[in-house]
Design a protein around this motif. Structure first.
Motif, PDB file in Angstrom:
ATOM      1  N   ASN A 124       0.866  -1.172   0.000  1.00  0.00           N
ATOM      2  CA  ASN A 124       0.000   0.000   0.000  1.00  0.00           C
ATOM      3  C   ASN A 124       0.905   1.225   0.000  1.00  0.00           C
ATOM      4  N   PHE A 181      -3.445   4.813  -1.097  1.00  0.00           N
ATOM      5  CA  PHE A 181      -3.738   4.189  -2.386  1.00  0.00           C
ATOM      6  C   PHE A 181      -4.954   3.280  -2.270  1.00  0.00           C
ATOM      7  N   SER A 182      -5.065   2.585  -1.143  1.00  0.00           N
ATOM      8  CA  SER A 182      -6.177   1.663  -0.932  1.00  0.00           C
ATOM      9  C   SER A 182      -6.534   1.648   0.544  1.00  0.00           C
ATOM     10  N   THR A 216      -0.974   1.789  -9.864  1.00  0.00           N
ATOM     11  CA  THR A 216      -0.337   2.763  -8.966  1.00  0.00           C
ATOM     12  C   THR A 216       0.213   3.971  -9.720  1.00  0.00           C
ATOM     13  N   TRP A 267      -2.192   6.882  -9.769  1.00  0.00           N
ATOM     14  CA  TRP A 267      -2.416   7.357  -8.398  1.00  0.00           C
ATOM     15  C   TRP A 267      -1.209   8.143  -7.896  1.00  0.00           C
ATOM     16  N   ASN A 297      -1.245  12.016  -6.648  1.00  0.00           N
ATOM     17  CA  ASN A 297      -1.139  12.263  -5.210  1.00  0.00           C
ATOM     18  C   ASN A 297       0.243  12.682  -4.734  1.00  0.00           C
TER      19      ASN A 297
END
Length: 586
Positions: A367, A378-379, A393, A396, A400
């Motif tokens: 993660n 992420f999760s 990923t 993301w 982020n």
């Protein structure tokens, strides 16, 4: 460092006024180099003017003082002052390099003699000595002699038992990480400057091979005229593996002749009259043959200067060349995205994390958490590694990894601990990357220590990575020590990505976990320097040191657990050694 390079550039221009003994000008650069330097100068100071070996510079504020010491060159007088000063590299007459490799560290002593060849004898100037060091270099001391003047630095103990470098020279500090300098005032033109520098640095370890790399590339302009001065270059090297295993030589940058082999200690020598000083770094590599996990316990009496009268020990373990299975992993990356990470630092971290994720094995879990004033995951849970999840990923991370806001480390650490609380079939690991410091560092360490104690052998390993000079590296070291993890840092932006990947490679390659030491119950006192004994990685030796009272048995048994959860016992012979300074290895 642009200012430093610009000062050297100005100094080289100023040195063109000199006419050296025999009526000759200063040494010329190698063919083609003068053109490339001029081209580089058009876009700013040439980075090749930064020191790549121990150097001495005349700090010139009055250009009228620049002349050969003994025979005037009768150049036109120059009026005015230089602000900032120019720095003229001094010619070096001799150099002697001694390197002692022991366990995972190298202790370096360099002696050199420079000549203040560019200041007339009736004038004085300051002289700046600069010493670049290798991996995790730490200056231990310096002695300088000029005529009847003798100056030195020394390591002293202060009341809280921390070590400080005490300098009774006018100025001594770090120009940049691993680049020590000191300035000596009022040196007379034509004087010889004798200097001895001592420092320690870590040996590099890769695939069973140790190597030492010492900056030793001298630029052309420190070479005295060959017909006037004989240049003698000397290199001495000793290798002490610390235990009785065969040492295999792998490579060397300079021609070395073996002088002796006594048990596990080897010595080498290179001495020659050279036309030019070394134009390449000194590099030496060797391996200690070990088919499987092996090592030794080294013990040594306390030194006279140590405030602690307990004796010293060092447990040194090599992972061996055997193909031990690496633990399955459950990984949580915690990445600082505060405003100070903006630009290249965060871009380099982004690339490194993406690469590290791609190196996870099928069946691992992961993660990602980013943090500033807020926290983004992420999760909501750990994701299993497969092509689809790793590919997802990328978007993301791009969305982020945005630098803004402040720094709050406690919140993401607590979140990561919660994510890893239910892991049973993998080794839980946290990777914290930050460039900042926070006010609640003591509270963070105490909270993590309590969590790790309560969870016992199933506690997450916490590895930390610091960026830049303003990060609290002491806090990150302590947190990694508490978390049985690995600490590393990148103090320069250009090295961030490569160092993160090496750090992740070491920390994620655990082959033996939950280390314990038997046969020490009869010792009156036994204290390990680190909070806990870290796991054994396939990519780095384990070196654990500490203090004790009593008498060690002839052998000590180190126990741990393999990736298949079978217990392993490693019997280590206790050796009483005087050659290896354990107080410097610690």
């Amino acid at each position: 460092m642009d200012e430093f390079a610009r000062a050297v550039e100005d100094g080289l221009k100023l040195s063109k006024r000199l006419v050296l003994p025999g009526g000759l000008p200063p040494p010329r650069p190698p063919s083609g180099m003068d053109r490339t330097v001029s081209a580089a100068a058009a876009s700013g100071p040439d980075p090749r003017l930064l020191p790549t070996a121990p150097m001495a510079y005349a700090v010139v504020t009055d250009p009228g003082a620049v002349d050969t010491p003994d025979v005037p060159s009768y150049q036109p007088y120059v009026y005015g002052r230089l602000d900032p000063p120019a720095m003229i590299p001094l010619q070096m007459k001799e150099v002697d390099l001694a390197v002692d490799c022991a366990l995972d560290a190298a202790h370096v002593t360099l002696r050199a003699r420079w000549w203040l060849h560019c200041i007339t004898r009736s004038r004085e100037c300051d002289v700046r000595l600069v010493v670049p060091m290798g991996e995790q270099g730490s200056i231990l001391g310096a002695e300088v002699t000029i005529g009847r003047r003798s100056l030195n630095t020394q390591v002293i103990e202060v009341e809280d038992h921390t070590v400080q470098n005490h300098v009774n020279i006018e100025s001594g500090s770090l120009l940049k990480p691993q680049l020590f300098f000191l300035t000596i005032s009022q040196v007379e033109g034509g004087a010889d400057i004798y200097a001895t520098f001592r420092w320690s640095q870590k040996l590099l370890y890769d695939s069973g091979r140790f190597s030492v790399d010492i900056p030793f590339r001298f630029p052309y302009f420190v070479n005295p005229l060959p017909k006037v001065f004989m240049k003698r270059e000397k290199i001495q090297l000793t290798v002490n593996s610390g235990f009785s295993k065969e040492v295999l030589l792998q490579g060397t940058s300079h021609p070395l002749k073996e002088k002796g082999r006594h048990g596990d200690k080897l010595s080498f020598m290179h001495e020659a009259v050279v036309e030019n000083w070394s134009s390449k770094d000194f590099n030496f590599s060797y391996s200690v043959y070990s088919a499987d996990l092996s090592g030794a316990v080294l013990v040594q009496p306390a030194t006279l200067r140590d405030y602690d009268d307990r004796d010293m020990f060092c447990i040194f373990l090599l992972p061996g060349s055997g193909n031990r299975k690496v633990f399955r992993k459950a990984v949580v990356f915690i990445v600082d995205t505060s405003g100070s990470m903006q630009g290249k630092p965060l871009d380099n971290v982004k690339h490194a994390v993406s690469t590290a994720l791609s190196e996870l094995a099928q069946g691992d879990y992961f993660n990602i958490i980013t943090f500033n004033d807020e926290l983004h995951s992420f999760s909501s849970c750990l994701e299993q590694v497969n092509e689809k999840t790793i590919a997802s990923t990328t978007d993301w991370i791009n969305s982020n990894f945005v630098a803004e806001g402040g720094t709050d480390i406690m919140h993401p650490l607590s979140e990561a601990m919660a994510l890893l609380s239910s892991v049973h079939d993998a080794l839980p690991q946290i990777y914290l990357i930050t460039d900042g410091s926070v006010d609640d560092e003591h509270n963070i360490c105490q909270t993590m220590k309590t969590e790790i104690t309560n969870r016992g052998s199933k506690c997450p390993r916490i590895s930390t990575f610091g960026l830049g000079l303003h990060c609290n590296h002491y806090f990150l070291r302590m947190l990694a020590s508490i978390g049985k993890g690995h600490y590393d840092a990148a103090l320069e932006t250009a090295s961030i990505e490569s160092r993160i990947l090496k750090w992740f490679g070491r920390a994620s390659s655990t082959i033996v976990a939950n280390i314990s030491i038997d046969d020490i119950k009869h010792l009156d006192d036994f204290e390990v320097d680190s909070e806990y004994i870290p796991d054994i990685s396939a990519k780095s030796p384990l070196c654990v040191s500490g203090k004790y009272h009593g008498k060690f048995p002839d052998t000590v048994v180190v126990k741990g657990y393999l990736a298949d959860m079978k217990e392993i016992s490693i019997e280590l012979k206790v050796q009483h050694l005087k050659e290896i300074p354990l107080d410097k290895v610690r």
